[in-house]
Write an enzyme that holds these catalytic residues in place. Structure first.
Site, PDB file in Angstrom:
ATOM      1  N   CYS A   1       0.832  -1.212   0.000  1.00  0.00           N
ATOM      2  CA  CYS A   1       0.000   0.000   0.000  1.00  0.00           C
ATOM      3  C   CYS A   1       0.866   1.262   0.000  1.00  0.00           C
ATOM      4  O   CYS A   1       2.081   1.212   0.127  1.00  0.00           O
ATOM      5  CB  CYS A   1      -0.912  -0.009   1.210  1.00  0.00           C
TER       6      CYS A   1
ATOM      7  N   ALA B   1       3.123   1.705   2.962  1.00  0.00           N
ATOM      8  CA  ALA B   1       4.334   0.883   2.877  1.00  0.00           C
ATOM      9  C   ALA B   1       5.391   1.581   2.024  1.00  0.00           C
ATOM     10  O   ALA B   1       6.583   1.562   2.345  1.00  0.00           O
ATOM     11  CB  ALA B   1       4.002  -0.484   2.293  1.00  0.00           C
TER      12      ALA B   1
HETATM   13  C1  HCA Z   1       6.902  -3.597   0.776  1.00  0.00           C
HETATM   14  C2  HCA Z   1       8.255  -4.014   1.286  1.00  0.00           C
HETATM   15  C3  HCA Z   1       8.862  -5.169   0.560  1.00  0.00           C
HETATM   16  C4  HCA Z   1       8.119  -6.467   0.859  1.00  0.00           C
HETATM   17  C5  HCA Z   1       8.927  -7.664   0.541  1.00  0.00           C
HETATM   18  C6  HCA Z   1       8.259  -8.965   0.234  1.00  0.00           C
HETATM   19  C7  HCA Z   1      10.344  -5.297   0.997  1.00  0.00           C
HETATM   20  O1  HCA Z   1       6.543  -3.829  -0.365  1.00  0.00           O
HETATM   21  O2  HCA Z   1       6.187  -3.004   1.545  1.00  0.00           O
HETATM   22  O3  HCA Z   1       7.104  -9.015  -0.171  1.00  0.00           O
HETATM   23  O4  HCA Z   1       8.951  -9.975   0.372  1.00  0.00           O
HETATM   24  O5  HCA Z   1      11.203  -5.312   0.165  1.00  0.00           O
HETATM   25  O6  HCA Z   1      10.581  -5.386   2.194  1.00  0.00           O
HETATM   26  O7  HCA Z   1       8.826  -4.933  -0.822  1.00  0.00           O
END
Ligand code: HCA
Ligand code: CFN
Length: 534
Positions: free
Chosen positions: A51, A54
């Site tokens: 989102c 994030a």
């Molecule tokens: C995000 C963070 C993320 C999630 C990683 C994943 C990251 O999208 O809010 O889904 O494994 O790199 O920490 O992309």
């Protein structure tokens, strides 16, 4: 029409098919190849996207180590953006000042039902008072979550109050999760506030002849440190990194650097464009993932500054770095050559990592982004020097994005050459499509169903993605490596990082665990029984 693509999409209802077929293409089949991107995901389809909150709090602001980031909202939003992304930092020991890195802490107003009903501003003020009592940071960022936007708490008024009360920098970020269609909206909101409130407020002049900022480098697994080390070896000073391992104090001085280097274009292009506008700072798209990419990027920086001594130093550094990894690299290439890979990551790594895979002779059969925009797929050329009605009239069929300050166009190689010959500075940002083989599949906003289906048809040796689908992939018998968190490994950037990456792949591919993927009782009886008949 690609058979593979149809095999996967044809299980959808007509309505879903109509939507998804715009997001999935076979390279070389369209003329030009066009991918629908940055549009709302189909509700219920199990997208991998995150989102707006994030993207703002977790991605762009999260790595700034000496700012206290207060999540105004329910505790889950704070908890799930705390410590999972592996953006590393170490506290600075600065003269006369205490070491300050707050990345280990999780700050939140922990909103409850009563705060939602009666308003949460009082609680937010209380959280700031507590942070000032206990930590006394130089900067506090307040990040809004969904309910805050819905009930209308004015975080900006509270931020203003905090600045007057304590004489610190306090900035509100209205990055409620529901805004936009993905993390991407949050990147933009963070970028806007950084330029509005922080960049340009410092006065620490660079000491070296050449200085840069590294934009879009978040120091995952220590990548940023690797890049910084390389640049320092070449005699280039790094003023600030946006935002991996960086501090609020460094970002204040970003406008004093000579040049912006852009690693992840998706998350930070807004700062690059706005700094060009406000301070005239040029930017260069570079990529320190991959051996050939590192060489090219260092050489491009040398070309930009145009100093013979700097260029010679860069060549020395490249030769030395290659010399150090040569033997291991040759061995890894001999083992990894001919393998195939699928990549599905956020908004730039699916492209950057294909180049590193190519260094090892690994071919990409499927790639996609969670939230990239069309330019990340199709490429972009920025011509900062000219306006839309200038010299380019004689170049046919160029598409111009509506942008008052920049002339952003998709150009063919021929068109680019015409402009280059005229001495016009082109800032090329190649898209992922240009670097992919004909026949490979591109899938935007890949979902769980498509992941499983593509695995069955393409059978890649390695599938790179994130935590949400890692175990589905692994349990299906395919090696899965996380390209977000590097599965607790890294750094993968730079020359040394490339070898760490290659070793991790080889280790994953050759583990004896693969021989246990099928239940032993399916092929061999596990229990022996004797039937005795009297
Ligand atoms: C995000 C963070 C993320 C999630 C990683 C994943 C990251 O999208 O809010 O889904 O494994 O790199 O920490 O992309
Ligand atoms: S570190 Fe970056 S490189 S910032 Fe972005 S688009 Fe995410 S957090 Mo996960 S790994 Fe990923 Fe990129 Fe840029 Fe990371 S590919 S999804 S928002 N991303």
């Amino acid at each position: 029409m690609s058979v593979i693509r149809e095999e996967v999409l044809d299980k959808y209802s007509a309505k879903v098919y109509k939507n998804r077929k715009e997001h999935v293409i076979t390279v070389g089949e369209g003329n030009p190849d066009v991918v629908s991107a940055n549009t709302r995901a189909i509700p219920g389809i199990i997208t991998q996207r995150g989102c707006c909150f994030a993207g703002c709090k977790g991605v762009v602001l999260g790595p700034i180590k000496d700012a206290v980031i207060i999540v105004h909202g329910p505790i889950g939003c704070a908890f799930y953006t705390w410590g999972t992304r592996r953006h590393k930092a170490i506290a600075d020991e600065r003269k006369g000042e205490k070491a300050d890195s707050y990345l280990e802490y999780c700050f939140s107003t922990d909103m409850q039902e009563a705060d939602i009903v009666f308003g949460g501003e009082k609680k937010l003020k209380k959280a700031i008072i507590e942070a000032m009592d206990i930590i006394k940071p130089k900067a506090i960022f307040i990040c809004s979550t969904c309910p805050v936007g819905l009930i209308g708490d004015d975080i900006h008024a509270v931020a203003k109050w905090a600045e007057e009360e304590y004489g610190i920098k306090c900035i509100g970020f209205s990055c409620e999760g529901y805004k936009g269609v993905s993390q991407s909206a949050g990147h933009h909101i963070a970028n806007n506030q950084l330029i509005r409130h922080i960049i340009g407020t410092g006065d620490k002049e660079p000491v070296s002849k050449y200085s840069v900022n590294i934009l879009g480098e978040y120091n995952i697994g220590g990548d940023g440190w690797e890049v910084e080390k390389l640049l320092k070896r070449c005699g280039i000073e790094v003023i600030s990194i946006f935002t991996g391992g960086s501090s609020y104090r460094d970002i204040k001085n970003a406008h004093l650097a000579d040049l912006n280097l852009v690693q992840c274009h998706r998350s930070i292009n807004y700062v690059a464009d706005m700094m060009y506008d406000k301070y005239g700072t040029d930017w260069l798209k570079i990529n320190f993932i991959g051996i050939e990419s590192c060489k090219e990027s260092l050489r491009a920086i040398g070309e930009y500054f145009g100093d013979i001594e700097l260029k010679a130093r860069i060549e020395e550094v490249i030769a030395d770095e290659i010399g150090n990894i040569f033997e291991e690299l040759t061995y890894l290439k001999s083992k990894l050559k001919g393998k195939t890979a699928a990549l599905y990551v956020g908004g730039s790594r699916s492209h950057h990592y294909q180049l590193l895979l190519k260094d090892f002779g690994i071919r990409t059969v499927l790639a996609g982004y969670e939230f990239a925009h069309r330019d990340d797929y199709e490429g972009r050329t920025v011509i900062p020097e000219i306006k839309p009605d200038a010299d380019t009239k004689n170049i046919e069929s160029i598409t111009v994005e509506p942008d008052p300050k920049f002339y952003k166009v998709f150009l063919s190689e021929e068109q680019k050459n015409i402009l280059k010959e005229k001495g016009i500075l082109l800032n090329d940002y190649p898209g992922m499509i240009q670097d992919m083989d004909e026949g490979a599949i591109i899938c935007d906003d890949l979902n769980h169903f498509e992941t499983e289906e593509f695995l069955k048809v393409l059978k890649p040796d390695i599938f790179f993605s994130g935590i949400k689908d890692k175990f589905v992939i692994q349990k299906s018998g395919f090696l899965s490596r996380q390209l977000h968190s590097y599965d607790y490994s890294g750094p993968y950037a730079g020359f040394t990082g490339s070898v760490i990456f290659g070793n991790d792949l080889l280790m994953g591919l050759s583990t004896p665990a693969w021989s246990y993927i099928h239940a032993p009782w399916k092929s061999n009886p596990c229990l022996e029984a004797r039937l005795e008949v009297e």
